[in-house]
Write an enzyme that holds these catalytic residues in place. Structure first.
Site, PDB file in Angstrom:
ATOM      1  N   LEU A 114       0.829  -1.212   0.000  1.00 18.16           N
ATOM      2  CA  LEU A 114       0.000   0.000   0.000  1.00 18.16           C
ATOM      3  C   LEU A 114       0.859   1.255   0.000  1.00 18.16           C
ATOM      4  O   LEU A 114       1.777   1.368   0.800  1.00 18.16           O
ATOM      5  CB  LEU A 114      -0.889   0.018   1.248  1.00 18.16           C
ATOM      6  CG  LEU A 114      -1.677  -1.243   1.546  1.00 18.16           C
ATOM      7  CD1 LEU A 114      -2.417  -1.090   2.874  1.00 18.16           C
ATOM      8  CD2 LEU A 114      -2.654  -1.525   0.421  1.00 18.16           C
TER       9      LEU A 114
ATOM     10  N   PHE B 220       7.732   5.207 -11.132  1.00 15.16           N
ATOM     11  CA  PHE B 220       8.853   5.371 -10.191  1.00 15.16           C
ATOM     12  C   PHE B 220      10.119   5.858 -10.875  1.00 15.16           C
ATOM     13  O   PHE B 220      11.227   5.476 -10.515  1.00 15.16           O
ATOM     14  CB  PHE B 220       9.067   4.090  -9.372  1.00 15.16           C
ATOM     15  CG  PHE B 220       8.123   4.061  -8.195  1.00 15.16           C
ATOM     16  CD1 PHE B 220       6.761   3.894  -8.408  1.00 15.16           C
ATOM     17  CD2 PHE B 220       8.579   4.270  -6.904  1.00 15.16           C
ATOM     18  CE1 PHE B 220       5.868   3.944  -7.350  1.00 15.16           C
ATOM     19  CE2 PHE B 220       7.685   4.314  -5.838  1.00 15.16           C
ATOM     20  CZ  PHE B 220       6.333   4.157  -6.068  1.00 15.16           C
TER      21      PHE B 220
ATOM     22  N   CYS C 261       8.583   3.166   4.616  1.00 18.39           N
ATOM     23  CA  CYS C 261       8.963   1.846   4.094  1.00 18.39           C
ATOM     24  C   CYS C 261      10.341   1.781   3.452  1.00 18.39           C
ATOM     25  O   CYS C 261      11.179   0.992   3.877  1.00 18.39           O
ATOM     26  CB  CYS C 261       7.930   1.373   3.076  1.00 18.39           C
ATOM     27  SG  CYS C 261       6.391   0.903   3.833  1.00 18.39           S
TER      28      CYS C 261
HETATM   29  C1  UDX Z   1       5.970   2.466  -0.626  1.00 16.42           C
HETATM   30  C2  UDX Z   1       5.582   1.434  -1.686  1.00 16.42           C
HETATM   31  O1  UDX Z   1       5.209   2.109  -2.911  1.00 16.42           O
HETATM   32  C3  UDX Z   1       4.481   0.544  -1.190  1.00 16.42           C
HETATM   33  O2  UDX Z   1       4.195  -0.467  -2.158  1.00 16.42           O
HETATM   34  C4  UDX Z   1       4.944  -0.107   0.124  1.00 16.42           C
HETATM   35  O3  UDX Z   1       3.966  -0.947   0.645  1.00 16.42           O
HETATM   36  C5  UDX Z   1       5.287   0.957   1.138  1.00 16.42           C
HETATM   37  O4  UDX Z   1       6.289   1.812   0.589  1.00 16.42           O
HETATM   38  P1  UDX Z   1       4.995   4.790   0.225  1.00 16.42           P
HETATM   39  O5  UDX Z   1       6.200   4.836   1.103  1.00 16.42           O
HETATM   40  O6  UDX Z   1       3.679   5.116   0.790  1.00 16.42           O
HETATM   41  O7  UDX Z   1       4.859   3.351  -0.450  1.00 16.42           O
HETATM   42  O8  UDX Z   1       5.210   5.852  -0.951  1.00 16.42           O
HETATM   43  P2  UDX Z   1       5.697   5.840  -2.457  1.00 16.42           P
HETATM   44  O9  UDX Z   1       4.661   6.482  -3.284  1.00 16.42           O
HETATM   45  O10 UDX Z   1       6.195   4.537  -2.906  1.00 16.42           O
HETATM   46  O11 UDX Z   1       6.924   6.877  -2.369  1.00 16.42           O
HETATM   47  C6  UDX Z   1       8.063   6.608  -1.560  1.00 16.42           C
HETATM   48  C7  UDX Z   1       9.089   7.699  -1.722  1.00 16.42           C
HETATM   49  O12 UDX Z   1       9.677   7.675  -3.005  1.00 16.42           O
HETATM   50  C8  UDX Z   1       8.544   9.115  -1.546  1.00 16.42           C
HETATM   51  O13 UDX Z   1       9.479   9.874  -0.830  1.00 16.42           O
HETATM   52  C9  UDX Z   1       8.401   9.613  -2.961  1.00 16.42           C
HETATM   53  O14 UDX Z   1       8.464  11.018  -3.064  1.00 16.42           O
HETATM   54  C10 UDX Z   1       9.586   8.945  -3.626  1.00 16.42           C
HETATM   55  N1  UDX Z   1       9.415   8.745  -5.066  1.00 16.42           N
HETATM   56  C11 UDX Z   1       8.492   7.864  -5.531  1.00 16.42           C
HETATM   57  C12 UDX Z   1      10.230   9.436  -5.951  1.00 16.42           C
HETATM   58  O15 UDX Z   1      11.087  10.242  -5.559  1.00 16.42           O
HETATM   59  N2  UDX Z   1      10.081   9.191  -7.292  1.00 16.42           N
HETATM   60  C13 UDX Z   1       9.170   8.317  -7.786  1.00 16.42           C
HETATM   61  O16 UDX Z   1       9.125   8.159  -9.008  1.00 16.42           O
HETATM   62  C14 UDX Z   1       8.339   7.633  -6.870  1.00 16.42           C
END
Ligand code: UDX
Length: 436
Positions: free
Chosen positions: A153, A252, A263
């Site tokens: 999630l 991503f 996470c």
């Molecule tokens: C993540 C996973 O996506 C999820 O499947 C898992 O269960 C928990 O960890 P979350 O931490 O809620 O979810 O956020 P996510 O949207 O994945 O972003 C994580 C971090 O990566 C954020 O700091 C976000 O800004 C960064 N990010 C994400 C980027 O810098 N670039 C991207 O392209 C995607």
């Protein structure tokens, strides 16, 4: 089926409410009486879009309830989920399993009818074996099986992610547990969400491998962004160009200030520890962890550069827009904003900040930062405005107003949400990530 969810934090609460919404009879259990009391009063302990409504509907429908009493909560449940926290252990980065083990012991002491005990918490490989041992030793008479069912999630999109998953991973070799878990997820199965059955250890590793891979992807594009700035390329075009290759995929690949949250930082560290323990080093993940850590501080230095360098920056004022690690959450855990604010204040820069949901938690993490009522209050008198988190509220700022309020029209966009030509056309000195 009656489902017990032990741990009413982010994962437990979202999962419990969604299971109830599918028609299961769900009891969410938590040992924190204040949390249960507020849930019973309809007040959510976290900010997650749609959650309060989902909880209210299912409580009204009689399918969802909350208790601190584990024995009562698990009575007659066909599936008992363990969804308690597994924070990084202070000092060594190993996942702290004390909460998981404590729940296993309490479940063992109170289990009277057959149940599948499911670890939803993110747990290192082999934890299921330990949970099984704890229950079998304490309660040899009862029929039970232990399965792994990691969650994927995303905060801010957790309900959609739960209801429309790419896949559901279930780790068990036990036929009966398979059939119980199939019944638990039947409503999603009918939506054609693929159920992937694996061994328990594979399932446990899938969670860490998935998060580590996503962290690799983000860190890769962040380094490409740095290279883009040096060679005069545009990282968004590069991301699009590589992402259209189906083998790579477009998700991503948004360059930014580095990943944070509950996470990725914790799970990448825990994976490194497991790899070390088993003498199978994962050097790529090691590098990713280091690169991401130093990136957060580098973002602070980028802002200092925009102010004219260290000497010029001292005594100047910066507005930070967005503090949470991503939008639509109040979560501040490992947010890049913390390192950015610290780098700035260490350099003698005065920092004002605004975040739609994160300021309450941010206050204690960055006591030297002044929190403001709104974005324009933060911008007032600033020598540079920095977009740290891409909240919708910052996507269409009144740039004329920003220009009038700010002392100097300098915009540092760490999320690439503005068009460089347009912002420069309005008279701003503009810098972003991987674009010149
Ligand atoms: C993540 C996973 O996506 C999820 O499947 C898992 O269960 C928990 O960890 P979350 O931490 O809620 O979810 O956020 P996510 O949207 O994945 O972003 C994580 C971090 O990566 C954020 O700091 C976000 O800004 C960064 N990010 C994400 C980027 O810098 N670039 C991207 O392209 C995607």
């Amino acid at each position: 089926m009656k489902i017990a969810m032990v741990g009413s934090g982010y994962v437990g609460l979202v999962s419990g409410a969604c299971f109830a919404d599918f028609g299961h009879d769900v009891v969410c259990i938590d040992k924190d009486p204040a949390k249960i009391e507020s849930l019973n009063a309809g007040v959510m302990p976290i900010f997650e879009p749609g959650l309060a409504e989902l909880v209210a509907t299912n409580v009204r429908g009689g399918r969802l309830s909350f208790t601190t009493d584990l024995a009562e909560g698990i009575a007659g449940a066909g599936a008992i989920f363990i969804a308690v926290g597994t924070p990084s252990r202070r000092g060594d980065g190993h996942a702290d399993l004390s909460f998981v083990h404590a729940v296993a012991a309490e479940v063992a002491a109170n289990l009277k009818t057959p149940a599948v005990v499911v670890t939803k918490s993110t747990v290192p490989v082999g934890t299921g074996d330990e949970v099984e041992r704890i229950i079998a030793e304490a309660n040899p008479a009862v029929r039970f099986a232990v399965a792994s069912n990691p969650e994927f999630l995303r905060e801010g999109a957790a309900i959609t992610d739960f209801k429309r998953p790419d896949r559901i991973v279930i780790g068990t070799d036990d036929e009966w547990a398979r059939s119980v878990m199939t019944e638990v997820y039947r409503p999603l199965f009918l939506n054609r969400a693929p159920l992937l059955f694996t061994s328990r250890r594979s399932s446990e590793l899938i969670k860490y491998a998935a998060n580590a891979f996503l962290a690799v992807k983000i860190t890769f594009i962040n380094e490409m962004a740095d290279l883009c700035e040096k060679v005069g390329a545009d990282v968004q075009d590069v991301a699009r160009g590589i992402g259209m290759d189906g083998r790579i995929g477009s998700k991503f690949l948004h360059a930014g200030p580095g990943y944070g949250g509950s996470c990725f930082p914790k799970d990448t560290l825990a994976l490194l520890k497991t790899a070390e323990d088993y003498d199978a080093p994962t050097r790529i993940v090691e590098a990713v962890v280091k690169v991401n850590e130093s990136r957060k501080r580098a973002m602070g230095r980028k802002v200092i550069d925009a102010l004219g360098g260290l000497d010029a920056a001292r005594g100047k004022k910066v507005a930070l827009l967005g503090l949470t690690f991503k939008p639509n959450t109040d979560d501040m855990r490992d947010s890049p904003s913390i390192a950015i604010a610290r780098t700035l204040t260490d350099a003698g820069v005065e920092v004002a900040a605004y975040d739609p949901e994160g300021m309450e938690l941010a206050r204690s993490l960055m006591p030297e930062v002044t929190m403001t009522k709104g974005p324009y209050e933060a911008v007032d008198g600033a020598d540079a405005v920095v977009i740290v988190t891409e909240w919708d509220a910052f996507r269409a700022l009144d740039l004329e107003r920003v220009k009038t309020l700010a002392k100097t029209p300098v915009l540092v966009d760490l999320r690439n949400i503005y068009d460089p030509a347009e912002v420069r056309g309005r008279g701003f000195a503009y810098s972003s990530i991987g674009r010149v």
